[in-house]
Every structure is written in C-alpha cells, then in structure tokens.
Write an enzyme that holds these catalytic residues in place. Structure first.
Site, PDB file in Angstrom:
ATOM      1  N   ASN A 288      23.310  -4.126  43.335  1.00 48.00           N
ATOM      2  CA  ASN A 288      23.692  -5.599  43.263  1.00 48.00           C
ATOM      3  C   ASN A 288      23.678  -5.926  44.707  1.00 48.00           C
ATOM      4  O   ASN A 288      23.422  -5.361  45.675  1.00 48.00           O
ATOM      5  CB  ASN A 288      25.133  -5.868  42.664  1.00 48.00           C
ATOM      6  CG  ASN A 288      26.315  -4.998  43.323  1.00 48.00           C
ATOM      7  OD1 ASN A 288      26.465  -5.331  44.460  1.00 48.00           O
ATOM      8  ND2 ASN A 288      26.867  -4.485  42.620  1.00 48.00           N
TER       9      ASN A 288
ATOM     10  N   LYS B  79      10.698  12.182  38.911  1.00 48.21           N
ATOM     11  CA  LYS B  79      10.310  10.821  39.154  1.00 48.21           C
ATOM     12  C   LYS B  79       9.540  10.317  38.001  1.00 48.21           C
ATOM     13  O   LYS B  79       8.721  10.907  37.321  1.00 48.21           O
ATOM     14  CB  LYS B  79       9.506  10.614  40.410  1.00 48.21           C
ATOM     15  CG  LYS B  79       8.944   9.206  40.394  1.00 48.21           C
ATOM     16  CD  LYS B  79       7.767   9.112  41.866  1.00 48.21           C
ATOM     17  CE  LYS B  79       7.352   7.660  42.066  1.00 48.21           C
ATOM     18  NZ  LYS B  79       6.417   7.772  43.031  1.00 48.21           N
TER      19      LYS B  79
END
Length: 395
Positions: A210, A289
């Site tokens: 955030n 990944k």
C-alpha cells in the site's frame, strides 16, 4: 517561549566545515547558538563563517576585551542549556580528561560541567580514535557524566577507512533537540510503535502493498523518545532513516510484524499501531516466478492476520491506539473500529485529501477516545500530531 541556548565548541580538525552545518541545523530548529573556536579551528574555517550562520559574535580568544563587564567563559557556561563540541579532537578530549583549561574552549567546558549537559562529537583518524589512551580518556569522561556522540565509519579525509568520521550532522542536531526537549513525561514508560506498510508476496518477484511511507509512525516514535520513553519501532519497508535512540526492528510481512509485536506486547505500557498492515494475501505463494502469458492472471486472496484486533483481545493494562485511514464516513467508521477492536484511542484521517495523509509531511486527523470524546486536529505537521496524541494520552 525563549529559545534554548547551545554553546558550540569547535576544535581543530578537518571536520570543522561540518560544524557549520550543525550550526545551521540548530538555528533552523529554533536554538540560539554561541560559538567558541580554538586557534587550530581557525586554520580550517574563518570565524566570520560561524558568525554569519549563528548571528552571534564568535569567541576565539579568552583575553579579548569583553563586550560587557563579564568573564566570558563563566557567562557562556551559565547561559548554556547544553554545550556541544563539534568536532571533538583527541586533543580537546585529552585536555578535559586531564583537567587542563588553558584556552577559551577548555575553560568554558570546565565551567559548564554540572550546570548543563556537555556533549562531545569526536572526529579524527581511525587509528587515533582506537588509540587506548583516547579510549581511556573517553571512558573517564563518561564516568564523570560527560556525553559522547559516537563517530560513524567510512572513508576519512586522510584516505583511511574506519571509525572516526564525524556523525551525521542532522543526527547530531536531532540528539541535541531530544536532550533539550522540555517534556519528559514518558520517562520510565515502554512505548511500542508500528509504522510503514507490509507486503504480501505473490512470487519471488511480485508482491502487493500500500501507499504508507511510515512518516507518521516514525514521528510518533521520535516524540515518545524525546519525552523520555523507552521506544521500540517495528517498521515495514520504508525509505526513512531509522531514528537514533530507539530499538528499531525491520519487518516485511504481516506475519513478521505480528510476531515482533506479540514478543513485546506484555511488557509495553503504550502501543501505537500506525502501520498500514496488509489485510489480504494470496491464497498460494508461487516459489517460481509466474510467467507472463496471453491469458489473464487471476489470484485468489484470503484474509491475513488482524493484528490490532488480536491485541485488543489480549489487552491487559496497556494503552492501545489504532489508526483508521478512511475514504468515506470517517467518524462513523472510526467509531466502529474503536469499539470492535477494544481500543483506547483511534486516530482517523481522510485518505482522499490531496495535501495530507500518505507521503505528506502534514496530516489532518480526528482522535477518538473510548469515552466518546473527539479531538479534531486541523492541518499540522505529523510531528505536531504525535505531540498532541501523547498530550491527550497523558491527560
């Protein structure tokens, strides 16, 4: 309020030029600064430079005719709220440790001791700093009650690398500000603060987080420190330098922050949870990944730990403070959170405001108490918000 008086002693070393920055920073923080220079210091920087920055006459010779009928080294010692020696050479440290007072700086240091804090910020060649004679002198002065700001390590002017580099000038100014802070009403208290965001990893490359920068939490930790508390700051990823004088713990995830908070919760007197902790995390973490494809990527999220709620459930005598960052129904949502999580106070701020909140140096908040009172704080620095919060807690 009358400004506090700092007497700055400048002894002769290459770091003299950094003492100019210390004067500038102290002046910006509102201190009055008087400067005493040794003859050796004048070989590196002229007194006029210090006079221009301090706005006061620089004293270089104890036998100069005084501007008023007073003995200058005594009058300066009486005037000082704190005496700071930057840079402190091996010579001036050795003089004071041996009781030698043969110039304006050494006599003023001797006269100031017992009247105000006397603080040395050493700077010298690393071999000189490690010399056992110097180290014995430092230990001797510390035993008597003199204070030291330890030098940092790095490349020195002589080309050597190691300890002996003058400590960061902003840190020096901050330490002076902290020592001279008027309120010490948190002395003997343990304050636990969380700050910054946490991250929820998706794979070895990606994560969600955030916009929290940690500025509010770091300001709270500094204020608690300055008021005499023993402070622990648990921070998620942030670009802010760790404040001096606090137990600083870096974490990344919700789980890591929960563990560090619980380890210290029982022994804390005041706990302020200003961190913006991730509420959700990916249901599964990919060890490899995730490769890009032509298809859309769908990630299922699950709820993560509600640290504040857990602390409210196990609270004993602690004062527990939470934060509510809201985009609508600010007061109503904050009241609900205050009750649900068994808080003593909650600090509510509107994240839709363009000039306060995340990444800003300022904030506009409401502080709600469990007794149903509401304190509105109009736009002010986050440092001032922290000050108002602790004033309210102490009342």
């Amino acid at each position: 309020m009358n400004p506090k008086n700092v007497v700055l002693g400048v002894s002769g070393g290459i770091a003299v030029y950094k003492a100019l920055d210390v004067v500038s920073r102290l002046k910006k923080k509102g201190f009055n600064v008087d400067v005493i220079m040794t003859k050796s210091a004048e070989e590196f920087v002229t007194p006029l430079s210090f006079q221009s920055l301090s706005g006061n006459q620089v004293i270089t010779n104890m036998f100069d005719e005084p501007k008023a009928f007073e003995i200058q080294h005594i009058s300066l010692a009486k005037k000082a709220d704190l005496m700071l020696i930057v840079p402190a050479t091996a010579n001036i440290i050795g003089k004071v440790a041996s009781g030698i007072a043969d110039d304006m700086l050494s006599t003023t240091i001797m006269a100031a001791f017992g009247r105000c804090p006397v603080v040395f910020a050493p700077a010298m060649n690393t071999n000189m700093y490690k010399n056992p004679i110097l180290q014995d002198n430092i230990k001797k002065l510390i035993k008597y009650g003199y204070k030291f700001i330890e030098p940092s390590s790095g490349r020195l002017a002589c080309g050597d690398t190691g300890e002996g580099k003058l400590q960061d000038t902003e840190l020096i100014a901050e330490m002076v500000e902290s020592m001279l802070y008027d309120k010490k009403d948190l002395a003997g208290k343990k304050v636990l603060v969380t700050a910054g965001p946490t991250i929820a990893p998706i794979d070895p490359v990606r994560f969600i987080t955030n916009r929290s920068t940690g500025k509010m939490g770091y300001a709270i930790a500094k204020e608690a420190r300055d008021r005499g508390a023993e402070v622990t700051l648990i921070s998620g990823p942030s670009n802010i330098k760790a404040p001096f004088g606090v137990d600083f713990i870096k974490v990344s995830t919700n789980e890591e922050m929960l563990k560090q908070v619980l380890d210290r919760y029982d022994t804390s007197d005041i706990v302020i949870k200003s961190a913006a902790v991730a509420d959700y995390k990916p249901k599964t973490y990919s060890d490899l990944k995730i490769k890009k494809s032509e298809e859309n990527l769908n990630i299922e999220f699950v709820k993560d730990n509600d640290i504040l709620k857990k602390l409210g459930e196990i609270k004993k005598s602690q004062i527990l403070v939470g934060f509510a960052a809201e985009s609508n129904d600010l007061i109503e949502n904050a009241k609900g959170k205050l009750a649900r999580k068994n808080l003593d106070y909650i600090v509510a701020n509107d994240i839709t405001s363009s000039d306060t909140g995340f990444a800003s140096d300022e904030n506009k908040v409401f502080i709600l108490s469990k007794d149903n009172s509401i304190l509105e704080l109009n736009k002010m620095s986050k440092t001032d918000v922290a000050r108002e919060l602790f004033d309210l807690i102490n009342r």
